[in-house]
Design a protein around this motif. Sequence first.
Motif, mmCIF file in Angstrom:
data_model
loop_
_atom_site.group_PDB
_atom_site.id
_atom_site.type_symbol
_atom_site.label_atom_id
_atom_site.label_comp_id
_atom_site.label_asym_id
_atom_site.label_seq_id
_atom_site.Cartn_x
_atom_site.Cartn_y
_atom_site.Cartn_z
ATOM 1 N N SER B 175 0.740 -1.157 0.104
ATOM 2 C CA SER B 175 -0.116 -0.029 -0.034
ATOM 3 C C SER B 175 0.930 1.300 -0.085
ATOM 4 O O SER B 175 0.318 2.490 -0.491
ATOM 5 C CB SER B 175 -0.759 0.049 1.135
ATOM 6 N N TYR B 176 2.038 1.204 0.843
ATOM 7 C CA TYR B 176 2.996 2.309 0.510
ATOM 8 C C TYR B 176 3.262 2.756 -0.931
ATOM 9 O O TYR B 176 3.186 3.813 -1.221
ATOM 10 C CB TYR B 176 4.220 2.080 1.191
ATOM 11 N N GLU B 178 1.704 1.960 -3.474
ATOM 12 C CA GLU B 178 0.541 2.308 -4.381
ATOM 13 C C GLU B 178 0.141 3.954 -4.019
ATOM 14 O O GLU B 178 -0.188 4.619 -4.777
ATOM 15 C CB GLU B 178 -0.779 1.412 -3.975
ATOM 16 N N GLY B 179 0.339 3.998 -2.674
ATOM 17 C CA GLY B 179 0.004 5.361 -2.248
ATOM 18 C C GLY B 179 0.871 6.473 -2.999
ATOM 19 O O GLY B 179 0.478 7.508 -3.303
ATOM 20 N N ALA B 180 2.212 6.063 -3.013
ATOM 21 C CA ALA B 180 3.004 6.862 -3.856
ATOM 22 C C ALA B 180 2.843 7.235 -5.350
ATOM 23 O O ALA B 180 2.495 8.178 -5.917
ATOM 24 C CB ALA B 180 4.476 6.602 -3.702
ATOM 25 N N PHE B 181 2.238 6.138 -5.862
ATOM 26 C CA PHE B 181 1.992 6.139 -7.195
ATOM 27 C C PHE B 181 0.717 6.982 -7.498
ATOM 28 O O PHE B 181 0.686 7.645 -8.427
ATOM 29 C CB PHE B 181 1.741 4.701 -7.742
ATOM 30 N N ALA B 182 -0.055 6.674 -6.570
ATOM 31 C CA ALA B 182 -1.363 7.391 -6.503
ATOM 32 C C ALA B 182 -1.264 8.873 -6.436
ATOM 33 O O ALA B 182 -2.033 9.569 -6.985
ATOM 34 C CB ALA B 182 -2.664 7.157 -5.404
ATOM 35 N N LEU B 183 -0.250 9.399 -5.920
ATOM 36 C CA LEU B 183 0.227 10.653 -5.805
ATOM 37 C C LEU B 183 0.829 11.058 -7.246
ATOM 38 O O LEU B 183 1.144 12.351 -7.238
ATOM 39 C CB LEU B 183 0.992 10.851 -4.531
ATOM 40 N N GLY B 184 1.175 10.561 -8.214
ATOM 41 C CA GLY B 184 1.689 10.769 -9.251
ATOM 42 C C GLY B 184 3.321 10.760 -9.256
ATOM 43 O O GLY B 184 3.930 11.191 -9.970
ATOM 44 N N ALA B 185 3.822 9.854 -8.312
ATOM 45 C CA ALA B 185 5.009 9.549 -8.405
ATOM 46 C C ALA B 185 5.621 8.526 -9.503
ATOM 47 O O ALA B 185 4.716 7.822 -10.074
ATOM 48 C CB ALA B 185 5.673 8.991 -7.188
ATOM 49 N N THR B 186 6.795 8.752 -9.983
ATOM 50 C CA THR B 186 7.180 7.905 -10.879
ATOM 51 C C THR B 186 7.817 6.723 -10.388
ATOM 52 O O THR B 186 7.744 6.721 -9.137
ATOM 53 C CB THR B 186 8.517 8.564 -11.756
ATOM 54 N N HIS B 187 7.922 5.664 -10.958
ATOM 55 C CA HIS B 187 8.675 4.431 -10.500
ATOM 56 C C HIS B 187 9.765 4.703 -9.570
ATOM 57 O O HIS B 187 9.795 4.486 -8.577
ATOM 58 C CB HIS B 187 8.835 3.202 -11.421
ATOM 59 N N GLN B 189 11.018 7.628 -8.378
ATOM 60 C CA GLN B 189 10.571 8.537 -6.961
ATOM 61 C C GLN B 189 10.110 7.595 -5.921
ATOM 62 O O GLN B 189 10.352 7.593 -4.755
ATOM 63 C CB GLN B 189 9.626 9.542 -7.318
ATOM 64 N N ARG B 193 12.165 7.243 -2.675
ATOM 65 C CA ARG B 193 11.508 8.280 -1.519
ATOM 66 C C ARG B 193 10.602 7.468 -0.722
ATOM 67 O O ARG B 193 10.263 7.811 0.349
ATOM 68 C CB ARG B 193 10.596 9.308 -2.155
ATOM 69 N N VAL B 194 10.091 6.180 -1.062
ATOM 70 C CA VAL B 194 9.151 5.642 -0.121
ATOM 71 C C VAL B 194 9.706 4.230 0.070
ATOM 72 O O VAL B 194 9.973 3.895 1.177
ATOM 73 C CB VAL B 194 7.917 5.218 -1.090
#
Lengths: 248, 290
Positions: B175-176, B178-187, B189, B193-194
């Motif tokens: 879920s971490y 997915e959370g980052a992806f859902a904010l528009g992070a690139t793979h 990032q 960052r996560v």
Amino acid sequence: MVKFNIKNLNIWFGQIHALKSVNVEIEANEILSIIGPSNSGKTSFLRMLNRLNDLHPEFKMSGWLEFDNEDIRKINIEDLRKRVGMVFALPLPLPLSIFDNIAYGVKMHGLKRRERVSEIVERSLKQAYLWDEVKDRLDVSAFKLSGGQQQRLCIARTLAVEPEVILFDEPCSGLDPISTAKVEEAMLKLKKDYTIVLVTNNVKQAARVGDRTAFFLSGELVELDKTEKIFTAPADQRTDGYIRGKFG
Amino acid sequence: MAIRKIKEFAIEKLILICGLASIFFVVLIFLFLTKEGLSVFKTVTPFSFLFGKSWYPISEPAQLGILPLICGSLLVTLGAAIISIPIGVACAVYIAEIAPGKIKEILKAGIELLAAIPSVVLGFIGMVTLVPWVKTTFNLPTGLTALSGSIILAFMAMPTIVSIAEDALYSVPKSYKEGAFALGATHWQTIYRVLLPAASSGIVAAVMLGIGRVIGETMAVMMITGNAAVIPQSILVPVRTLTATIAAEMGEAVVGSEHYFALFAVGIVLFIISFIINVTADLFLHKRKF
Ligand SMILES: Nc1ncnc2c1ncn2[C@@H]1O[C@H](COP(=O)(O)OP(=O)(O)O)[C@@H](O)[C@H]1O
Ligand SMILES: [Mg+2]
């Protein structure tokens, strides 16, 4: 204005046919509630709108999905996800301070100036009705917050990157009634500026906040209509049965 | 009913005895090591033992300073760490996040295979390939250098680092990500960052365990580092490590001599270093940040 235009959408996860010929138009600045039993495809539908399903290794789709009159697959995926934010069922703060949880997405999209970031953090927390509860302790860990506060923190985090649409996937399933009421209040206020799609396992919640309500069953969209219509005179027997069952 | 109870009791006690036995043996080994090792301090002070610059155990009188050996061990280990940490962590990220199914399996099998190569074989391969290469590339009188040792040891640390770091990355809740992806992070990032921060304690533990393996390694280092007990001025000179010293000299040291006791004391130093590294790794492995 139509925000999402979905025509004859089918999706598969490996052998599982998760959505079957779904047709929906989602209007700007409406709250569209989605109800249905578990495994009916609600989450899968929601995750089409920000292409989160693409993470699944065996995901396939057919049909037509437009966002702002543009084929969703032609939009840069990071831009799409910035414009279509998502709040998950379980509040999911990162192991960071309250401030950094919200600043995180903003910084990731390239904003560096501290004052500007602080402004955005404050604005987002106010929009999510969390500011008054946390303004004196922005630097404590997000895990110190209660479940309801964490969920509003996640809403604030999503708002901070200035999306146009917010997807909620059962955002209140883990919350007590008072926290739920606060999240719903936030959603109703947000409707003015955002388009909201709310998946909920709580039929009463759909009745309270949805402008329109969609009922999914086994991957099919059974019925989509004005919320009052769905809850007073549904066209389909199955909708009626589900709602009655749920109201008990 | 009664029989079952007795069985239960017997098994429980048996397990207890096994557990106690292993603790008992560790204590016994430690006591033996200490008893023999500490005897050396009848003739040299701990200070001149640890910080003495010359190691001439069989000259008359014997000079028993292990600083060159400590420096040798640290230099080789440091070199191995500098090589293996970035490559190992990058490899773990690649396997856990980027590699498509088939390649992932092949890589994991390869890493396991690398772990299975006996150190004497690695040392041997290093001797016939790496050592001449180092010699010609850096234009040295000999290729038996700390650098050669570092490179070979990096290969030994890598499997440990990769497999434990990979586990750490896998255990970050999905879920971490997915959370980052859902904010528009690139793979990318999302990874740095996560994923990496969330897995950081496991990754540090992986690194520590990898280094722990390196510092205790004997055979390969003895074969390719040149074994000169002098304080190294660069990574391109022969060095001698603590482990290689014990392995090479224990056979010829007269039991009960000063030299013999000194080698045990070297063992104590090694034990303490490994112990510290393992405890640190353990602390990170069990650290809960939230
Ligand atoms: N990641 C996945 N892998 C395989 N099957 C999935 C995955 N996600 C959902 N499904 C399947 O798709 C169908 C719809 O699930 P979902 O969209 O999660 O339903 P809901 O949110 O209504 O409970 C289910 O049959 C489920 O098993
Ligand atoms: Mg769901």
